[in-house]
Design a protein around this motif. Structure first.
Motif, mmCIF file in Angstrom:
data_model
loop_
_atom_site.group_PDB
_atom_site.id
_atom_site.type_symbol
_atom_site.label_atom_id
_atom_site.label_comp_id
_atom_site.label_asym_id
_atom_site.label_seq_id
_atom_site.Cartn_x
_atom_site.Cartn_y
_atom_site.Cartn_z
ATOM 1 N N GLY A 119 0.633 -1.243 0.022
ATOM 2 C CA GLY A 119 -0.112 -0.014 -0.126
ATOM 3 C C GLY A 119 0.992 1.151 -0.038
ATOM 4 O O GLY A 119 0.252 2.391 0.291
ATOM 5 N N ALA A 120 2.112 1.166 -0.308
ATOM 6 C CA ALA A 120 2.993 2.249 -0.116
ATOM 7 C C ALA A 120 2.186 3.419 -1.077
ATOM 8 O O ALA A 120 1.941 3.302 -2.408
ATOM 9 C CB ALA A 120 4.289 2.181 -0.609
ATOM 10 N N GLY A 121 2.278 4.818 -0.276
ATOM 11 C CA GLY A 121 1.933 5.983 -1.167
ATOM 12 C C GLY A 121 0.461 6.295 -1.003
ATOM 13 O O GLY A 121 0.214 7.291 -1.544
ATOM 14 N N ARG A 122 -0.134 5.423 -0.505
ATOM 15 C CA ARG A 122 -1.721 5.483 -0.495
ATOM 16 C C ARG A 122 -2.040 6.403 0.507
ATOM 17 O O ARG A 122 -1.485 6.731 1.399
ATOM 18 C CB ARG A 122 -2.476 4.175 -0.258
ATOM 19 C CG ARG A 122 -2.433 3.243 -1.484
ATOM 20 C CD ARG A 122 -3.386 2.061 -1.172
ATOM 21 N NE ARG A 122 -4.685 2.765 -1.166
ATOM 22 C CZ ARG A 122 -5.821 1.927 -0.890
ATOM 23 N NH1 ARG A 122 -5.734 0.556 -0.778
ATOM 24 N NH2 ARG A 122 -7.075 2.270 -0.651
ATOM 25 N N VAL A 165 -9.422 -1.308 6.747
ATOM 26 C CA VAL A 165 -9.834 0.016 5.989
ATOM 27 C C VAL A 165 -9.071 0.287 4.688
ATOM 28 O O VAL A 165 -9.557 0.912 3.681
ATOM 29 C CB VAL A 165 -9.386 1.008 7.096
ATOM 30 C CG1 VAL A 165 -9.881 2.623 6.382
ATOM 31 C CG2 VAL A 165 -10.191 1.047 8.537
ATOM 32 N N ILE A 166 -7.596 -0.212 4.592
ATOM 33 C CA ILE A 166 -7.114 0.063 3.448
ATOM 34 C C ILE A 166 -7.604 -0.680 2.039
ATOM 35 O O ILE A 166 -7.859 -0.325 1.107
ATOM 36 C CB ILE A 166 -5.457 -0.288 3.739
ATOM 37 C CG1 ILE A 166 -4.878 0.456 4.540
ATOM 38 C CG2 ILE A 166 -4.904 -0.348 2.412
ATOM 39 C CD1 ILE A 166 -3.527 0.088 5.161
ATOM 40 N N GLU A 167 -8.213 -2.084 2.594
ATOM 41 C CA GLU A 167 -8.717 -2.733 1.716
ATOM 42 C C GLU A 167 -10.216 -2.512 1.312
ATOM 43 O O GLU A 167 -10.774 -3.063 0.406
ATOM 44 C CB GLU A 167 -8.665 -4.218 2.140
ATOM 45 C CG GLU A 167 -7.270 -4.871 2.618
ATOM 46 C CD GLU A 167 -7.656 -6.101 3.349
ATOM 47 O OE1 GLU A 167 -8.379 -6.414 3.882
ATOM 48 O OE2 GLU A 167 -6.460 -6.731 3.409
ATOM 49 N N GLY A 168 -10.755 -1.383 2.192
ATOM 50 C CA GLY A 168 -12.007 -1.020 1.625
ATOM 51 C C GLY A 168 -13.357 -2.115 2.343
ATOM 52 O O GLY A 168 -14.229 -2.013 1.808
ATOM 53 N N THR A 169 -12.743 -2.947 3.319
ATOM 54 C CA THR A 169 -13.512 -3.789 3.716
ATOM 55 C C THR A 169 -14.164 -3.396 5.060
ATOM 56 O O THR A 169 -15.185 -4.278 5.978
ATOM 57 C CB THR A 169 -13.095 -5.138 4.066
ATOM 58 O OG1 THR A 169 -11.984 -5.319 4.608
ATOM 59 C CG2 THR A 169 -12.834 -5.537 2.503
#
Length: 742
Positions: free
Chosen positions: A463-466, A503-507
């Motif tokens: 997820g780098a840079g997100r 949260v990063i995965e949108g779940t």
């Protein structure tokens, strides 16, 4: 709810006890094909083949192992070493292996002759001395604290025995001495590394990745390219103790109960370092803030090494520059190479007084002058331009701290540790520069104080840079760490956060964030979502606020009346999160006459408990729990007493009334053990915290004289720090948490 949370913690403790070395064992098993694995002697009692300490044998030694020992605000978990002593461990030394440890003599014996510490390697009947130190606190001031050490064991790679001995050359009775967390390590062996790096008092909107107009944090900006940045991360309090406690426990302040200055972190709670320690991780901390590291706070629970760092002349100070904290943190990482390791770093350069070292003190304009140094709004705010000077000095502190964070990251990379590490960067709270009429922090729950930077570098750079816009919370850090290490994440109520990976995965759906403050007469609770915010203030203001953050991100215009349905929803959420004050108020009337007392609060009066009331005595709770009416007829030798609690903690409570129809006067009221009188009525009942450190004993009832007696009692099972000694009070004063010291 309390019983459910206790049950959840008990289940979690049971799980952790089932396999206390699971993570370490996994690393060892995976590495078997490549030779010997590093070993933590604190956690390797099975390898102890001989133990004799000051005449005590192995069972006693095992019972005393891993005890925390604090010297000069630095704590190590220990092996006993009272001379004469001999501990012998069967080990398998890895290639390029070394033993990292510390040694110390208890302060009670610093005036006695020296103690010699000796490390030997035994193989095939031969013992070689590989390290020795004569610890002489009497004549060497540098020996009056923990002395770190390292012994190179690379020439002994393979199976052997390590022998740890102490001896004293002059008899002076039993002398307590210690080996601090000895570990057999090797930089050749990869192992999990978790770092939580916290910068005290850092506003998100004063950093480069969050859009600040000054380039204060170029190193953090570079780090953001390797990490995931959360644009809306909310802390649960606006000062250090409750915020860090929420970080370590994943509980809201009212649940972990480390809310006020004299509160201690409850040792009945499980912390992140405890959870990782139980899974085989070595746990260390380097901390600059004495609110966290002072004796009695109990924040050291779960740590093998816990360093409270001092300033000039080795004295506790706010002015502990980040360089020293980073140096100590890197030493711990290096001393645990090859072992699963958790590191907590806590710097505090932006904290008042703002005093960046050169050249950062003149990095931003307007520059300080001798007459206007811009260090502290309590003393330096004399003209409007001084606000800008203080912001410039604050930003200079931020820039200096950023430089040291960059050095920390580069050093990890140079050691080959950065890529696979989990690194969490955050703040405990922000700082106010009159955004809402106040200075400093701990006075409100507005966004300049509770919206903090949060960046997470996941192992392997996932997820780098997100940039994530969904609101998250500080309580999410603990589950994030556990999830990243492949460890089970407890469910509520044991913890209140959720892994940020979801949260990063949108779940994961957005959860509302609760922030609260009960500190030095400032009491407020808020609930924030990604689009709006509700605040209930109890002291010194008594009001409600509602902000539409999409239109008013700076929280300048409350629109409470125009969103009644939404306010009702958020108000209910805030009230559900509040807990009852653990300090109960006690009112007692003694002597004759008819006493009619009126007790009122902006909070809720709960758990009313009468003592000694007769058939003519009455009490009644009115106004949805905000008023308590008392009608009492004490007789000589038969006083009447009522105790009650207030929700939430810190909500002010006032009392007034009459005796035989006459308004009671200050001389009729006796406060606590000293029997002091209030200056006026209505009288605000005493709280454990005030603007100055209390000197009276408010937990003891007044003398048995006619009148109205008021005092506090502590709820059974609740503990707190002792009354501050002068040194502790001065530390807190330097940080702005105490106005005066007795």
């Amino acid at each position: 709810m309390l019983e459910l949370r206790v049950y959840a913690v008990q289940r979690l403790r049971s799980f952790l006890r089932c396999s206390p070395l699971a993570a370490l064992a996994a690393v060892v098993a995976a590495a078997c094909a490549r030779g010997a694995a590093p070993t933590d002697l604190l956690k390797g009692e099975g390898g102890l083949v001989e133990a004799l300490v000051a005449g005590r044998e192995k069972s006693w030694v095992v019972s005393q192992s891993r005890r925390p020992v604090r010297l000069d605000d630095v704590m190590w978990r220990t092996l006993p070493a009272a001379p004469p002593s001999r501990l012998r461990y069967a080990v398998d030394v890895p290639r390029q292996g070394r033993l990292d440890f510390a040694v110390a003599v208890d302060p009670a014996h610093h005036g006695e002759p020296p103690v010699e510490f000796v490390l030997k390697v035994s193989r095939e009947g031969r013992e070689d001395t590989v390290w020795t130190l004569l610890l002489d606190p009497l004549n060497k001031p540098e020996h009056r604290r923990w002395v770190p050490a390292r012994a190179d064991l690379s020439r002994y790679a393979g199976p052997c025995e390590l022998v740890l001995e102490t001896r004293a050359f002059e008899s002076a009775g039993v002398r307590m001495a210690y080996w601090g967390a000895p570990a057999l390590t090797s930089e050749r062996r990869p192992a999990p590394l978790v770092v939580v790096y916290l910068v005290d008092t850092l506003r998100a909107d004063h950093t480069t990745p969050y859009g600040y107009h000054r380039d204060t944090t170029p190193e953090l900006q570079r780090f953001a390219r390797e990490a995931v940045l959360f644009e809306q991360a909310i802390a649960h309090a606006s000062w250090t103790k409750p915020s860090v406690a929420s970080l370590m426990t994943s509980l809201l302040p009212g649940r972990h109960r480390a809310v006020q200055l004299r509160d201690r972190l409850d040792d009945g709670l499980l912390t992140l370092p405890e959870m990782l320690q139980a899974k085989g991780y070595s746990t260390g901390a380097a901390i600059a803030n004495s609110v966290i590291y002072s004796a009695g706070t109990n924040f050291e629970q779960g740590f093998d090494f816990f360093a409270g760092l001092h300033g000039a002349d080795n004295r506790p100070s706010k002015l502990v520059e980040a360089a020293g904290v980073v140096d100590e943190a890197l030493r711990w990482v290096e001393a645990r190479r090859g072992l699963p390791t958790f590191l907590y770093v806590h710097t505090m350069d932006p904290h008042v007084p703002y005093a960046p070292p050169p050249p950062f003190d003149r990095k931003y304009e307007p520059h300080p002058t001798p007459e206007n140094p811009g260090n502290d709004p309590r003393t330096d705010f004399k003209e409007p331009l001084d606000r800008e000077r203080m912001i410039a000095q604050y930003d200079g502190d931020v820039a200096y701290g950023d430089q040291e964070f960059g050095r920390f990251v580069r050093e990890l990379a140079a050691r080959g540790l950065f890529e696979d590490a989990l690194i969490v960067f955050l703040a405990d709270h922000g700082e106010e520069f009159q955004d809402h009429g106040q200075w400093l922090h701990g006075r409100s729950v507005f966004d300049e104080l509770v919206r903090v930077p949060l960046l997470v570098k996941l192992p392997g750079g996932a997820g780098a840079g997100r940039r994530v816009t969904q609101q998250v919370q500080v309580v999410d850090v603990l589950p994030t760490v556990l999830h990243s290490q492949g460890l089970p994440v407890p469910r509520p109520p044991a913890v209140m956060g959720r892994p940020l990976q979801h949260v990063i995965e949108g779940t994961a759906q957005e959860a509302p964030a609760v922030s609260e403050i009960s500190h030095r007469t400032f009491v407020a609770h808020g609930m924030r979502t990604g689009r709006d915010k509700y605040v209930r203030r109890f002291s010194p203001q008594d009001d409600e606020l509602y902000f539409d953050l999409s239109r008013d991100p700076l929280e300048k215009n409350s629109v409470l009346e125009s969103a009644s349905d939404r306010v009702r929803t958020l108000r209910a959420g805030v009230e559900a999160s509040m807990v009852t004050n653990p300090f109960r108020h006690n009112l007692r009337v003694a002597g004759g006459g008819l006493w009619e007392l009126r007790v009122r609060s902006g909070g809720w009066i709960e758990g009313v408990e009468p003592f000694g009331l007769g058939p003519q005595d009455r009490y009644e709770v009115e106004g949805s729990g905000r008023r308590l009416l008392l009608r009492l007829r004490p007789r000589p030798g038969a006083p009447r007493e009522v105790a009650f609690s207030i929700r939430p903690m810190g909500a002010p409570v006032f009392v007034e009334g009459t005796r035989d129809g006459r308004e009671i006067r200050p001389a009729d009221v006796f406060i606590a053990k000293e029997g002091l009188h209030p200056s006026a009525l209505p009288y605000q009942l005493p709280e454990i915290e005030s603007e100055k450190e209390r000197t009276e004993d408010i937990f003891t009832a007044p003398p048995a004289v006619p009148g109205l007696h008021v005092w506090l009692t502590l709820t059974p099972g609740r503990s707190m720090m002792e009354k501050f000694d002068h040194e502790t009070c001065e530390r807190l004063k330097a940080l702005g948490y105490v106005g005066t010291c007795p």
